[in-house]
Design an enzyme around this catalytic site. Structure first.
Site, PDB file in Angstrom:
ATOM      1  CB  VAL A 114      -1.987   2.679 -18.773  1.00 54.61           C
ATOM      2  CG1 VAL A 114      -3.381   2.088 -18.702  1.00 54.61           C
ATOM      3  CG2 VAL A 114      -0.939   1.575 -18.889  1.00 54.61           C
TER       4      VAL A 114
ATOM      5  CB  SER B  88      13.024   9.298 -15.436  1.00 54.58           C
ATOM      6  OG  SER B  88      12.356   8.041 -15.360  1.00 54.58           O
TER       7      SER B  88
ATOM      8  CG  ASP C  57       8.198  -3.032   1.532  1.00 53.30           C
ATOM      9  OD1 ASP C  57       8.777  -3.379   0.474  1.00 53.30           O
ATOM     10  OD2 ASP C  57       8.252  -1.876   1.997  1.00 53.30           O
TER      11      ASP C  57
ATOM     12  CE1 TYR D 280       8.699   2.922 -13.463  1.00 48.54           C
ATOM     13  CE2 TYR D 280       8.673   4.365 -15.389  1.00 48.54           C
ATOM     14  CZ  TYR D 280       8.282   3.198 -14.746  1.00 48.54           C
ATOM     15  OH  TYR D 280       7.477   2.299 -15.409  1.00 48.54           O
ATOM     16  CG  HIS D 281      11.491   5.668 -17.897  1.00 49.30           C
ATOM     17  ND1 HIS D 281      11.116   6.958 -17.619  1.00 49.30           N
ATOM     18  CD2 HIS D 281      10.430   5.103 -18.505  1.00 49.30           C
ATOM     19  CE1 HIS D 281       9.869   7.163 -18.049  1.00 49.30           C
ATOM     20  NE2 HIS D 281       9.421   6.052 -18.584  1.00 49.30           N
TER      21      HIS D 281
ATOM     22  CB  THR E 182       8.458   1.342 -18.941  1.00 45.41           C
ATOM     23  OG1 THR E 182       8.134   2.553 -19.616  1.00 45.41           O
ATOM     24  CG2 THR E 182       9.947   1.370 -18.614  1.00 45.41           C
TER      25      THR E 182
ATOM     26  CE  LYS F  58       8.818  -0.519 -14.162  1.00 47.20           C
ATOM     27  NZ  LYS F  58       7.899  -1.568 -13.760  1.00 47.20           N
TER      28      LYS F  58
ATOM     29  CG  ASN G 273      -5.937   8.938 -17.882  1.00 49.30           C
ATOM     30  OD1 ASN G 273      -6.578   8.820 -18.932  1.00 49.30           O
ATOM     31  ND2 ASN G 273      -5.816   7.948 -17.022  1.00 49.30           N
TER      32      ASN G 273
ATOM     33  NE  ARG H 273       0.475   6.214  -6.994  1.00 47.94           N
ATOM     34  CZ  ARG H 273       0.195   7.412  -6.508  1.00 47.94           C
ATOM     35  NH1 ARG H 273       0.454   7.709  -5.246  1.00 47.94           N
ATOM     36  NH2 ARG H 273      -0.344   8.338  -7.267  1.00 47.94           N
TER      37      ARG H 273
ATOM     38  CG  LEU I  70      -1.870  -1.264   1.273  1.00 46.25           C
ATOM     39  CD1 LEU I  70      -2.878  -1.116   2.406  1.00 46.25           C
ATOM     40  CD2 LEU I  70      -2.606  -1.544  -0.039  1.00 46.25           C
TER      41      LEU I  70
ATOM     42  NE  ARG J  90       7.997  14.396 -17.669  1.00 50.50           N
ATOM     43  CZ  ARG J  90       7.319  13.269 -17.625  1.00 50.50           C
ATOM     44  NH1 ARG J  90       7.749  12.223 -18.291  1.00 50.50           N
ATOM     45  NH2 ARG J  90       6.206  13.175 -16.926  1.00 50.50           N
TER      46      ARG J  90
HETATM   47  P1  NAD Z   1       0.672   2.168  -9.204  1.00 53.92           P
HETATM   48  O1  NAD Z   1       1.663   2.996  -8.501  1.00 53.92           O
HETATM   49  O2  NAD Z   1      -0.730   2.631  -9.285  1.00 53.92           O
HETATM   50  O3  NAD Z   1       0.666   0.692  -8.550  1.00 53.92           O
HETATM   51  C1  NAD Z   1       1.806   0.057  -8.067  1.00 53.92           C
HETATM   52  C2  NAD Z   1       1.394  -0.766  -6.841  1.00 53.92           C
HETATM   53  O4  NAD Z   1       2.555  -1.444  -6.339  1.00 53.92           O
HETATM   54  C3  NAD Z   1       0.854   0.102  -5.721  1.00 53.92           C
HETATM   55  O5  NAD Z   1      -0.363  -0.437  -5.232  1.00 53.92           O
HETATM   56  C4  NAD Z   1       1.952   0.059  -4.653  1.00 53.92           C
HETATM   57  O6  NAD Z   1       1.436   0.167  -3.337  1.00 53.92           O
HETATM   58  C5  NAD Z   1       2.592  -1.303  -4.929  1.00 53.92           C
HETATM   59  N1  NAD Z   1       4.005  -1.385  -4.517  1.00 53.92           N
HETATM   60  C6  NAD Z   1       5.034  -0.541  -4.851  1.00 53.92           C
HETATM   61  N2  NAD Z   1       6.165  -0.938  -4.243  1.00 53.92           N
HETATM   62  C7  NAD Z   1       5.870  -2.051  -3.527  1.00 53.92           C
HETATM   63  C8  NAD Z   1       6.614  -2.904  -2.668  1.00 53.92           C
HETATM   64  N3  NAD Z   1       7.897  -2.664  -2.398  1.00 53.92           N
HETATM   65  N4  NAD Z   1       5.974  -3.960  -2.093  1.00 53.92           N
HETATM   66  C9  NAD Z   1       4.678  -4.196  -2.337  1.00 53.92           C
HETATM   67  N5  NAD Z   1       3.909  -3.416  -3.107  1.00 53.92           N
HETATM   68  C10 NAD Z   1       4.498  -2.343  -3.704  1.00 53.92           C
HETATM   69  O7  NAD Z   1       1.262   1.866 -10.661  1.00 53.92           O
HETATM   70  P2  NAD Z   1       0.484   1.395 -11.994  1.00 53.92           P
HETATM   71  O8  NAD Z   1       0.184   2.579 -12.799  1.00 53.92           O
HETATM   72  O9  NAD Z   1      -0.601   0.457 -11.611  1.00 53.92           O
HETATM   73  O10 NAD Z   1       1.652   0.608 -12.709  1.00 53.92           O
HETATM   74  C11 NAD Z   1       1.841  -0.783 -12.431  1.00 53.92           C
HETATM   75  C12 NAD Z   1       3.101  -1.261 -13.146  1.00 53.92           C
HETATM   76  O11 NAD Z   1       2.970  -1.046 -14.540  1.00 53.92           O
HETATM   77  C13 NAD Z   1       4.352  -0.490 -12.703  1.00 53.92           C
HETATM   78  O12 NAD Z   1       5.426  -1.389 -12.528  1.00 53.92           O
HETATM   79  C14 NAD Z   1       4.623   0.458 -13.840  1.00 53.92           C
HETATM   80  O13 NAD Z   1       5.996   0.697 -13.967  1.00 53.92           O
HETATM   81  C15 NAD Z   1       4.052  -0.286 -15.040  1.00 53.92           C
HETATM   82  N6  NAD Z   1       3.578   0.655 -16.087  1.00 53.92           N
HETATM   83  C16 NAD Z   1       2.583   1.577 -15.812  1.00 53.92           C
HETATM   84  C17 NAD Z   1       2.151   2.452 -16.805  1.00 53.92           C
HETATM   85  C18 NAD Z   1       1.092   3.506 -16.561  1.00 53.92           C
HETATM   86  O14 NAD Z   1       0.846   4.328 -17.468  1.00 53.92           O
HETATM   87  N7  NAD Z   1       0.445   3.528 -15.394  1.00 53.92           N
HETATM   88  C19 NAD Z   1       2.709   2.359 -18.081  1.00 53.92           C
HETATM   89  C20 NAD Z   1       3.719   1.420 -18.333  1.00 53.92           C
HETATM   90  C21 NAD Z   1       4.137   0.556 -17.309  1.00 53.92           C
HETATM   91  N1  USQ Z   2       3.795  15.574 -20.603  1.00 52.39           N
HETATM   92  C1  USQ Z   2       3.262  16.800 -20.959  1.00 52.39           C
HETATM   93  N2  USQ Z   2       2.367  17.364 -20.111  1.00 52.39           N
HETATM   94  C2  USQ Z   2       1.955  16.770 -18.956  1.00 52.39           C
HETATM   95  C3  USQ Z   2       2.504  15.514 -18.612  1.00 52.39           C
HETATM   96  C4  USQ Z   2       3.422  14.952 -19.463  1.00 52.39           C
HETATM   97  O1  USQ Z   2       3.590  17.374 -21.997  1.00 52.39           O
HETATM   98  O2  USQ Z   2       1.146  17.355 -18.243  1.00 52.39           O
HETATM   99  C5  USQ Z   2       4.769  14.935 -21.501  1.00 52.39           C
HETATM  100  C6  USQ Z   2       6.069  14.559 -20.814  1.00 52.39           C
HETATM  101  O3  USQ Z   2       6.994  15.632 -20.816  1.00 52.39           O
HETATM  102  C7  USQ Z   2       6.508  13.356 -21.641  1.00 52.39           C
HETATM  103  C8  USQ Z   2       5.192  12.713 -22.076  1.00 52.39           C
HETATM  104  O4  USQ Z   2       4.188  13.712 -21.920  1.00 52.39           O
HETATM  105  O5  USQ Z   2       7.164  13.782 -22.789  1.00 52.39           O
HETATM  106  C9  USQ Z   2       4.802  11.489 -21.300  1.00 52.39           C
HETATM  107  O6  USQ Z   2       4.763  11.772 -19.918  1.00 52.39           O
HETATM  108  P1  USQ Z   2       3.888  10.878 -18.924  1.00 52.39           P
HETATM  109  O7  USQ Z   2       3.990  11.435 -17.556  1.00 52.39           O
HETATM  110  O8  USQ Z   2       2.538  10.677 -19.489  1.00 52.39           O
HETATM  111  O9  USQ Z   2       4.629   9.441 -19.047  1.00 52.39           O
HETATM  112  P2  USQ Z   2       5.983   8.895 -18.432  1.00 52.39           P
HETATM  113  O10 USQ Z   2       6.639   9.857 -17.528  1.00 52.39           O
HETATM  114  O11 USQ Z   2       6.809   8.372 -19.548  1.00 52.39           O
HETATM  115  O12 USQ Z   2       5.525   7.661 -17.551  1.00 52.39           O
HETATM  116  C10 USQ Z   2       4.324   6.921 -17.773  1.00 52.39           C
HETATM  117  C11 USQ Z   2       4.096   6.046 -16.547  1.00 52.39           C
HETATM  118  C12 USQ Z   2       5.241   5.048 -16.408  1.00 52.39           C
HETATM  119  C13 USQ Z   2       5.377   4.253 -17.699  1.00 52.39           C
HETATM  120  C14 USQ Z   2       5.563   5.173 -18.905  1.00 52.39           C
HETATM  121  C15 USQ Z   2       5.472   4.415 -20.219  1.00 52.39           C
HETATM  122  O13 USQ Z   2       3.993   6.840 -15.367  1.00 52.39           O
HETATM  123  O14 USQ Z   2       4.977   4.167 -15.323  1.00 52.39           O
HETATM  124  O15 USQ Z   2       6.479   3.384 -17.620  1.00 52.39           O
HETATM  125  O16 USQ Z   2       4.458   6.121 -18.937  1.00 52.39           O
HETATM  126  S1  USQ Z   2       6.456   5.140 -21.473  1.00 52.39           S
HETATM  127  O17 USQ Z   2       6.165   6.582 -21.530  1.00 52.39           O
HETATM  128  O18 USQ Z   2       6.101   4.504 -22.723  1.00 52.39           O
HETATM  129  O19 USQ Z   2       7.840   4.948 -21.107  1.00 52.39           O
END
Ligand code: NAD
Ligand code: USQ
Length: 406
Positions: A219, A187, A74, A189-190, A145, A193, A248, A35, A33, A330
């Site tokens: 997504v 980043s 965790d 984060y990336h 990702t 991955k 979104n 997040r 939890l 960024r």
């Molecule tokens: P989110 O942050 O909504 O969900 C992640 C969940 O993992 C949360 O419920 C958090 O509490 C749990 N978590 C994090 N660290 C943990 C730990 N150490 N132990 C147990 N639970 C833990 O993220 P999301 O948007 O649902 O994304 C899910 C996965 O998909 C992520 O790995 C993300 O990198 C990947 N992803 C998401 C997107 C997107 O646009 N949301 C796009 C591409 C990839």
């Molecule tokens: N961006 C804007 N305005 C905004 C928000 C974002 O112009 O208000 C731009 C950013 O600068 C970037 C692009 O939109 O160029 C995407 O940003 P984002 O926040 O939508 O996406 P990102 O940071 O890449 O991360 C999200 C998810 C991450 C996932 C990734 C997939 O949070 O978990 O891994 O999308 S991907 O982008 O294909 O790597």
């Protein structure tokens, strides 16, 4: 199948949990939890009202008669508990969503960088080590990702994970090798991955773990067939400058009459997938598990690519919203092309949901319904990638001074 969904309380994890439970699988959420705690740290909340995880599971049981089990662990810090849990439950498949997934959050301060690396790499490595130690032959499906590829475009389509290369040998002939596509994360984060990819490669090769890595695009959307079934099953919806993702965000900004926050020229091209397709892809990947000894199977989980400014124009046309052209916080290419292969999911039967107006409008409707929950001061993205960029970023689209929140 008995399926463990690590991170099943999150934005993609929750609808996946419901989808797989609906298909008749025995589903166990494992989540710490964190997040929900990060929302508290940042002083924001999901646009949609989320009940506790226990309440969500209770409602699902009431609506469908099916049980979802929840386990508070965790993954990054509680290795022994994770190992004990796996040994006791012996799942057939493990879906790993449990990482800190926001790029802006990962770049906020050094503390956030350290947390993201510790959390994500330890969670993944603990899981891999525990699977080996407990001798569980589960199919591990990880959510990676598209960002590991770096959105670079050399005029060729990005393949699904691997690249065939010719290497000149010492005698001048050519040796062929298949390598992981070179990573170029944008980043911290990336970057985690990208590190995950190496961990998977090692454990597949050394221990025969069966692993699928899904390189997912951004997504969008909020509802799936299952979350629509009861208002308390509603999905999380992040709109803030750290966790909200671009499309979104534009849709909720349009709903509250906030100028659409385009970073820079908006020439960034990214890959997208609707949440309904995301959960379907996971179902498809589960049905196509690799054999022990096979290399990591990598799929590009995306259905279309769009330029950020085109999305802003589309949303503006649909809703009448104004567009704000902002300094980009960024460090990323201002303009890039992106062509991505996704043949494998199409071959498995994915029928892509595209940016249909109906679905865009659905998100705007959800945002209007819960608009009273939005804190406008949390809409701007205040997390800058470098000190120089932080200095340039000093006004939000409504003209107020911005401060970095740490
Ligand atoms: P989110 O942050 O909504 O969900 C992640 C969940 O993992 C949360 O419920 C958090 O509490 C749990 N978590 C994090 N660290 C943990 C730990 N150490 N132990 C147990 N639970 C833990 O993220 P999301 O948007 O649902 O994304 C899910 C996965 O998909 C992520 O790995 C993300 O990198 C990947 N992803 C998401 C997107 C997107 O646009 N949301 C796009 C591409 C990839
Ligand atoms: N961006 C804007 N305005 C905004 C928000 C974002 O112009 O208000 C731009 C950013 O600068 C970037 C692009 O939109 O160029 C995407 O940003 P984002 O926040 O939508 O996406 P990102 O940071 O890449 O991360 C999200 C998810 C991450 C996932 C990734 C997939 O949070 O978990 O891994 O999308 S991907 O982008 O294909 O790597």
């Amino acid at each position: 199948m008995k399926i463990a969904i690590l991170g099943g309380d999150g934005f993609v994890g929750w609808p996946t949990t419901l989808h797989l439970s609906d298909l008749g699988h025995e589903v166990h959420i494992v989540d710490n939890l964190s997040r929900r705690w990060i929302d508290t740290e940042l002083g924001v909340q999901s646009l949609t009202p989320m009940d506790s995880i226990q309440e969500r599971c209770r409602i699902w049981r009431e609506v469908t008669g099916r049980q979802i089990h929840f386990h508070l662990i965790d993954l990054a810090k509680e290795y022994e508990r994770l190992k004990g849990w796996l040994a006791e439950h012996r799942p057939d498949a493990v879906i790993h969503f449990a990482e800190q997934r926001a790029a802006p959050y990962s770049m906020k301060t050094d503390r956030h960088k350290v947390y993201t690396v510790n959390n994500n790499t330890n969670a993944t490595h603990n899981l891999l080590a525990a699977l080996v130690e407990t001798d569980i032959d589960a199919h591990l499906v990880h959510l990676g990702t598209m960002g590991v590829y770096g959105y670079s475009s050399v005029g060729a389509a990005i393949p699904e994970g691997y690249l065939d290369v010719d290497i000149e040998t010492l005698d001048g002939s050519k040796a062929q090798q298949e390598i992981l596509y070179p990573t170029k994360p944008g980043s911290v984060y990336h970057m985690t991955k990208s590190l995950d990819q190496i961990l998977f490669q090692f454990y597949a090769q050394n221990d025969g773990l069966r692993i699928t890595d899904l390189h997912q695009g951004i997504v969008w959307g909020t509802h799936t067939a299952q979350t629509r079934r009861h208002e308390q099953l509603i999905n999380r919806f992040d709109y803030d400058g750290d966790y909200g993702t671009v499309l979104n965000r534009f849709l909720i900004q349009a709903a509250i009459d906030y100028p659409l926050t385009v970073h820079g020229t908006g020439g960034q091209t990214r890959a997208f997938i609707h949440i309904q397709d995301s959960v379907r892809c996971i179902e498809l990947a589960l049905g196509d598990a690799p054999q022990a000894g096979e290399r990591v199977r990598i799929f590009n989980q995306m259905t279309e690519t769009h330029r950020v400014r085109d999305l802003a124009k589309l949303v503006s046309k649909l809703t009448g919203a104004k567009i704000a052209w902002l300094p980009n916080p960024r460090k990323e290419a201002e303009e890039n092309d992106l062509v991505v292969r996704n043949d494998q999911f199409l071959a498995l039967g994915l029928e892509p949901t595209t940016l249909a107006e109906g679905l865009l409008e659905e998100v705007v409707e959800v945002a209007k319904r819960y608009a009273h929950r939005i804190d406008r001061s949390r809409v701007p993205a205040v997390s800058a990638w470098t000190r120089d960029l932080a200095q340039k970023l000093n006004r939000d689209p409504e003209g107020k001074a911005l401060k970095s929140v740490s």
